[in-house]
Design an enzyme around this catalytic site. Sequence first.
Site, PDB file in Angstrom:
ATOM      1  CD  GLN A 107     -16.222  -7.050 -13.259  1.00  0.00           C
ATOM      2  OE1 GLN A 107     -16.686  -7.694 -14.184  1.00  0.00           O
ATOM      3  NE2 GLN A 107     -15.055  -6.422 -13.335  1.00  0.00           N
ATOM      4  CG  HIS A 108     -17.896  -1.924 -12.777  1.00  0.00           C
ATOM      5  ND1 HIS A 108     -16.618  -2.086 -13.243  1.00  0.00           N
ATOM      6  CD2 HIS A 108     -18.704  -2.652 -13.594  1.00  0.00           C
ATOM      7  CE1 HIS A 108     -16.643  -2.880 -14.319  1.00  0.00           C
ATOM      8  NE2 HIS A 108     -17.881  -3.241 -14.548  1.00  0.00           N
TER       9      HIS A 108
ATOM     10  CG  ASP B 201     -20.127 -10.324 -11.191  1.00  0.00           C
ATOM     11  OD1 ASP B 201     -19.383  -9.734 -11.999  1.00  0.00           O
ATOM     12  OD2 ASP B 201     -21.318 -10.013 -11.024  1.00  0.00           O
TER      13      ASP B 201
HETATM   14  O1  LIG Z   1     -20.949  -4.381 -14.654  1.00  0.00           O
HETATM   15  C1  LIG Z   1     -20.792  -5.574 -14.839  1.00  0.00           C
HETATM   16  C2  LIG Z   1     -19.607  -6.077 -15.596  1.00  0.00           C
HETATM   17  O2  LIG Z   1     -18.851  -5.064 -16.182  1.00  0.00           O
HETATM   18  C3  LIG Z   1     -21.799  -6.535 -14.299  1.00  0.00           C
HETATM   19  O3  LIG Z   1     -21.652  -7.808 -14.857  1.00  0.00           O
HETATM   20  C4  LIG Z   1     -21.725  -6.561 -12.781  1.00  0.00           C
HETATM   21  O4  LIG Z   1     -20.532  -7.230 -12.407  1.00  0.00           O
HETATM   22  C5  LIG Z   1     -22.980  -7.162 -12.151  1.00  0.00           C
HETATM   23  O5  LIG Z   1     -23.128  -8.515 -12.381  1.00  0.00           O
HETATM   24  P1  LIG Z   1     -24.408  -9.440 -12.049  1.00  0.00           P
HETATM   25  O6  LIG Z   1     -24.930  -9.104 -10.711  1.00  0.00           O
HETATM   26  O7  LIG Z   1     -25.388  -9.263 -13.155  1.00  0.00           O
HETATM   27  O8  LIG Z   1     -23.816 -10.828 -12.081  1.00  0.00           O
END
Ligand SMILES: O=C(CO)[C@@H](O)[C@H](O)COP(=O)(O)O
Length: 484
Positions: free
Chosen positions: A71-72, A243
């Site tokens: 995300q983000h 994700d």
């Molecule tokens: O910043 C967040 C949720 O707000 C993280 O969960 C990212 O979405 C990255 O996820 P992973 O690569 O650790 O699954």
Amino acid sequence: MALVAGIDSSTQSCKVVIREADTGRLVRSGSAAHPPGTEVDPEAWWTALGSAVEAAGGLADVAALAVAGQQHGLVCLDPEGRVIRPALLWNDTRSADAAVDLVRELGDGDLAVGSSRWADAVGTVPVASLTVSKLRWLADHEPQHAERLAAIALPHDWLTWRLSGAASLDTLVTDRSDASGTGYFDAVTGAYRHDLLALALRRHVAEVADIVLPRVLAPNEPAGRGDAALGLGHVTLGPGCGDNAGAALGLGLVPGQTSLSLGTSGVVASVSSTPTHDASGLVSGFADATGHFLPLACTLNASRVLDATAGLLGVDHAGLSELALAATPGADGLVLVPYLEGERTPNLPTATGSLHHLTLASMTRPNLARAAVEGLLGLMAGCVTALAAQGVDVRRVTLVGGAARSDAVRQIAPSLLGVTVDVPEPGEYVADGAARQAAWVLSGGATPPDWAIGEVATFDADPTPDVVARYSAAADEVAARLRG
Ligand SMILES: O=C(CO)[C@@H](O)[C@H](O)COP(=O)(O)O
Ligand SMILES: Nc1ncnc2c1ncn2[C@@H]1O[C@H](COP(=O)(O)OP(=O)(O)O)[C@@H](O)[C@H]1O
């Protein structure tokens, strides 16, 4: 039988699963590594996606696919659709001051007022991770890039767009779950907040009207066909998702159920039929991928705490787990506060990790391994507490992510978190969620297809509040020092 593909473009790698649309049976899978670092050229994700698809035997027989992504991440596109600069990822903390500025400005100079206005507006108080904070950083530090911004995409939006042939910026799409992590989308009304985007870019609302934001599709709305030139003309694309929403969909979580994901990030996320608006900023009020909400608390530190400790001790993950389980609970007093990459929950972006209470008795290899596992779980216990403070009743969690493979994590988690821990078979649940979305889009049904998730092992243990209390005291010490 029709096949569907799910893609998880996560922080460390790209994973592809290919499953039967009706039953969810796994047919084949593949993965490929992503480059390290907190800013990444999106082209590297595209290359990894190609390699992962190839490792999974290609998409020639696949009828639909969807992409879930970290995300983000800020992907800036110019009027021709070219990437303006490498994407700034969710774990890039250079935007920490920008986040504080945004909160203060919306509060007319008052941080507390600003926090509650942001929480009311979009469910989430900006921290360094959010896209909106990265945009403010861009406006302040790279105005030459901000000026060229014609469209803003997230990692999963951009990959879906590339798979569609990237015909024009107007064909960019996203979904409610990932849009809710930008900081300029209100998941309750389903509308972008152009006023907040304008605030981030230090412009008037009218001046951001031309910036293309991906169209937000319904959870099961097709995003068109894949690009024929890529050999994907036969593939229906799903809207994709963030994700964490992907993991919830892959696990089949329904309102009231909670996941604990220990990948690069540590995430406690609960599917909910009502939104949260946490002005403390600990809980992000995101949306899920089925039309519900997904309040979550996310840490910057998780699996890599164990990676680093295993490296230090010269063992692999199985060896680290063995060492941790050989130590007694509480590691003879040794406490690791695992802020190795700064931290987001609590919001301490400049923090570093620290070891507390080293003594001749506590300074052993098993104790260090145990302190790493307990430190990680102590951090996650804080996330459970933060969700509980928002009225989310967490009594059991489903544990997924790379570190869910650790026996020590599975066995110690219930005692530190004070909840029952369900552990499904190791798997790629984010990619599974994307595949399930693709099957949903293909079926056109009102709800996602029923897919069984297989064997689940359940772990329970007596709570160890003294271990949590010692961790919290050490973490509070670090926070007090940083906050002056
Ligand atoms: O910043 C967040 C949720 O707000 C993280 O969960 C990212 O979405 C990255 O996820 P992973 O690569 O650790 O699954
Ligand atoms: N048995 C294990 N014990 C602890 N950590 C593990 C184990 N196996 C893999 N990992 C770690 O899990 C992480 C990858 O998990 P994953 O959920 O795929 O992360 P992400 O989705 O953020 O890229 C890596 O840091 C890896 O070293």
